[in-house]
Design a protein around this motif. Sequence first.
Motif, PDB file in Angstrom:
ATOM      1  N   THR A 263      43.766  42.217  35.040  1.00  0.00           N
ATOM      2  CA  THR A 263      42.453  42.807  34.741  1.00  0.00           C
ATOM      3  C   THR A 263      42.043  43.790  35.835  1.00  0.00           C
ATOM      4  O   THR A 263      40.864  44.129  35.949  1.00  0.00           O
ATOM      5  CB  THR A 263      41.381  41.712  34.590  1.00  0.00           C
ATOM      6  N   ARG A 264      43.004  44.227  36.617  1.00  0.00           N
ATOM      7  CA  ARG A 264      42.742  45.215  37.665  1.00  0.00           C
ATOM      8  C   ARG A 264      43.472  46.512  37.351  1.00  0.00           C
ATOM      9  O   ARG A 264      44.353  46.560  36.489  1.00  0.00           O
ATOM     10  CB  ARG A 264      43.178  44.672  39.025  1.00  0.00           C
ATOM     11  N   GLU A 265      43.141  47.553  38.091  1.00  0.00           N
ATOM     12  CA  GLU A 265      43.758  48.842  37.801  1.00  0.00           C
ATOM     13  C   GLU A 265      45.239  48.857  38.144  1.00  0.00           C
ATOM     14  O   GLU A 265      46.000  49.660  37.592  1.00  0.00           O
ATOM     15  CB  GLU A 265      43.026  49.978  38.510  1.00  0.00           C
ATOM     16  N   THR A 266      45.691  47.990  39.057  1.00  0.00           N
ATOM     17  CA  THR A 266      47.114  47.850  39.349  1.00  0.00           C
ATOM     18  C   THR A 266      47.525  46.400  39.113  1.00  0.00           C
ATOM     19  O   THR A 266      47.004  45.485  39.760  1.00  0.00           O
ATOM     20  CB  THR A 266      47.438  48.237  40.799  1.00  0.00           C
ATOM     21  N   ALA A 267      48.405  46.198  38.151  1.00  0.00           N
ATOM     22  CA  ALA A 267      48.906  44.862  37.837  1.00  0.00           C
ATOM     23  C   ALA A 267      50.273  44.667  38.492  1.00  0.00           C
ATOM     24  O   ALA A 267      50.965  45.633  38.830  1.00  0.00           O
ATOM     25  CB  ALA A 267      49.005  44.672  36.329  1.00  0.00           C
ATOM     26  N   LYS A 268      50.661  43.408  38.651  1.00  0.00           N
ATOM     27  CA  LYS A 268      51.949  43.068  39.257  1.00  0.00           C
ATOM     28  C   LYS A 268      52.796  42.330  38.228  1.00  0.00           C
ATOM     29  O   LYS A 268      52.388  41.309  37.674  1.00  0.00           O
ATOM     30  CB  LYS A 268      51.733  42.206  40.499  1.00  0.00           C
TER      31      LYS A 268
END
Length: 517
Positions: A263-268
């Motif tokens: 749910t963030r602009e950069t996912a892992k």
Amino acid sequence: MDERRGVARSEASRSRPGAVPLFLALLVLSSACSVREGEEPRDAALGAAGDAGEPLDAAVDAARSVDAAPPRDGAVSSGAEGGAPDAGLEEALCPVDRRVPTGCEPGLDERLAGRCQGLDDDCDGRVDEGCGCALGEVRPCFAGPPGRRGRGACADGTQQCTGGFEFGVWGPCVGGISPSAETCNGLDDDCNGCADDLVGCVPAGTCPGPDDPRIPVGAPFVETALRGRDFYGGAAVRWSWHVEGGPCDGVLPRPSFTLSDDTRETAKFVAMLSGDYTVTMTVEAPDGALFRCVFVVHVRGPGLRIELCYPESESVDLDLFLSAPGSTAPWFLDPTDKFSATPTACGWHNCEAVLRGSMAPGGVAVPRADWGHASSPLSECEGGPLGAEWAALGACANPRLDIDNNLSEGIGVAENINLDEPRDGERFRVMVHNFTGLRARPLVNVYCEGRRIATFGAAPDEVPDFFDAPGGVGAVWRVADVTTRRDAAGGLACDVELLRPPWRWTGYDVTYGDPRF
């Protein structure tokens, strides 16, 4: 491997009377194209459109605005109720010299015409129906009009050969990305040669197509960053990421990958297995507009990888084995003892980071499988389930087993045997053993340089009656032989041959209590 191949289609061009002055189209440039909360994305209803020289590929709706009903194949119209499409507007949005023909050849039989090459040549919604192939073979395919393959957003999927007879037929083309209704996203969604050919389109970002350098290339057990700001630069109040995995994710009770910060602009993203993973990124702007991108991340493990997964993996212990190159030794030294796996084959007893196996006679410790292949750097395995143990050894052995799904050390996970640098002309045999003896439905995938080239045991061609009574070595499935080939530049290719029961042309080579090779 034996393969029977099969065909293709075209439509006359259509004139479009009723032109409206071009300047009217150029006035409508103020509103950005987006999808509002609560709206569903629109799929293109692609038909068999014409070839080079046709004005646009299909029927149209009002002025190609995003609030109109979805036009077919990226076409536009004048916007007048009941009016004909405006050729001038069409030309402004997608000049004729840029439009990609569909390549459709309606009414032709792909099999009879010898056009069995992974394309829907006749544009009937099916790829190479009726074309013969070798059971279990997997190849790239494209489910849209053949002329649109590799254009814009369009990306290949995969197609598997199915059928219980000597020769199979190609199943559906799954995965990949087919043409869809054009949206305002900086990408040619309908793959007609023109990106964002929509009235008033001002994209809030740019979605990636195949081979876009912004799409990361993954590796098994290595964290991959999915960076939303690579595709969207506007204000955002919500981010959402979703990943769809490969064939084992349709079988295993647990996903074969992890996705964090979704749910963030950069996912892992970390994949445990090789293959193609479809990623969907959705961004909500402050005004409620949604910006969505769909793309494929390729996860490529080097060399030869054999993968075992099955839906009963939380309650049944199946074991994956790979023979030493050129070996024909029985799979077990003692036909009454399932712990007596041959020491030359790679399996749970001699291919993990920590060796646990012992041969039946005298309980002598089994040495690590050694076929003369150099070890690989730790980067190839230290992110895996036994990464700490491999790190303690200082390298990744070849061959090696990522983890044994023995309901203790591993549960609900795929077993994967790796050989990072196989040599030219080496021949291996793949085997699955039912250690527990309870009924199970094993599925085996073969990857060569990170690309899936064969799948065995998938529905509707599941392995029947893979269980046995307690005692002896139990059920043994001899799956396939794999031969590796190196070209002059060192590139790797693999040939896979399904194993049939002796003197039979159908079925799988499954025995009970028989350790023969």
